[in-house]
Design an enzyme around this catalytic site. Sequence first.
Site, PDB file in Angstrom:
ATOM      1  N   ASP A  38      43.103  37.879  36.465  1.00 31.80           N
ATOM      2  CA  ASP A  38      43.859  38.980  35.866  1.00 31.80           C
ATOM      3  C   ASP A  38      45.346  38.900  36.229  1.00 31.80           C
ATOM      4  O   ASP A  38      45.720  38.255  37.210  1.00 31.80           O
ATOM      5  CB  ASP A  38      43.315  40.326  36.362  1.00 31.80           C
TER       6      ASP A  38
HETATM    7  N1  URA Z   1      37.266  39.373  38.735  1.00 29.65           N
HETATM    8  C1  URA Z   1      38.213  40.289  38.371  1.00 29.65           C
HETATM    9  O1  URA Z   1      37.918  41.464  38.245  1.00 29.65           O
HETATM   10  N2  URA Z   1      39.448  39.851  38.163  1.00 29.65           N
HETATM   11  C2  URA Z   1      39.827  38.568  38.317  1.00 29.65           C
HETATM   12  O2  URA Z   1      40.989  38.251  38.119  1.00 29.65           O
HETATM   13  C3  URA Z   1      38.842  37.632  38.709  1.00 29.65           C
HETATM   14  C4  URA Z   1      37.567  38.063  38.902  1.00 29.65           C
END
Ligand code: URA
Length: 240
Positions: free
Chosen positions: A101
Amino acid sequence: MERLQKLIAASGITSRRKAEELIREGRVKVNGVVVKELGTKVTGKEEIMVDGVALSKEEKVYFLLNKPRGVVTTTDDDKKRKTVVDLIETDKRIYPVGRLDYDTTGALLLTNDGDFANHLMHPSFHIDKVYLAKVKGILKGEQINALKNGVLIDGKKTEKARVKLRKVDHKKNTSMVELTIHEGHNHQVKKMFEAIGFEVEKLTRLRFGFLDVKKLKSGEYRPLTPKEVAQLYALSNQEK
Ligand code: URA
């Protein structure tokens, strides 16, 4: 098998969108035959010509990045935000393997090797990904067990996970939790915590398989060694 437009883009001559245009315009030949069908699948062994010029097979490159916060995991962002690809100096058309993310930091692989990326992103490829999450609130034993045994996200139960409560801060009312999973659903870690009523404040991926980013500062990257690439390939073939 890969989509023709993807393979053309991966050769570095143009973007995926432009490759689609080239196909529609009848400018692409596969083994001597004009192909105008966008979804056409190719193995990469065919002779592909664009405007009469054969595609050259690009040298494959592999990078491990310590992704900083505030960078999108994509090759091209509509909102013109900085992307993980912008952080890496290369003349090759690389893309991320899976995604982290915008606000997640840590280990991320990037490559121009479509086969390799497909192998690693295949749902049945069970490679451990280790995350460290700072969450609001103090986790109890039963909540840790729920994460370990699987929780419902988007109507599906997550597979077994390894969970370690690393630290709790009663004053700030936060917990640091290490979570090892091998699935890769979108926002999986955040959704897993949400499922047990916790909000993730900070998330970092400590490890992707045997690769960690301890020696890389935020935003730094390094090429994988040929041995590491071979090891990842071997793992993915084994575990599918
Ligand atoms: N899980 C998440 O919620 N975000 C990420 O960036 C990676 C795994």
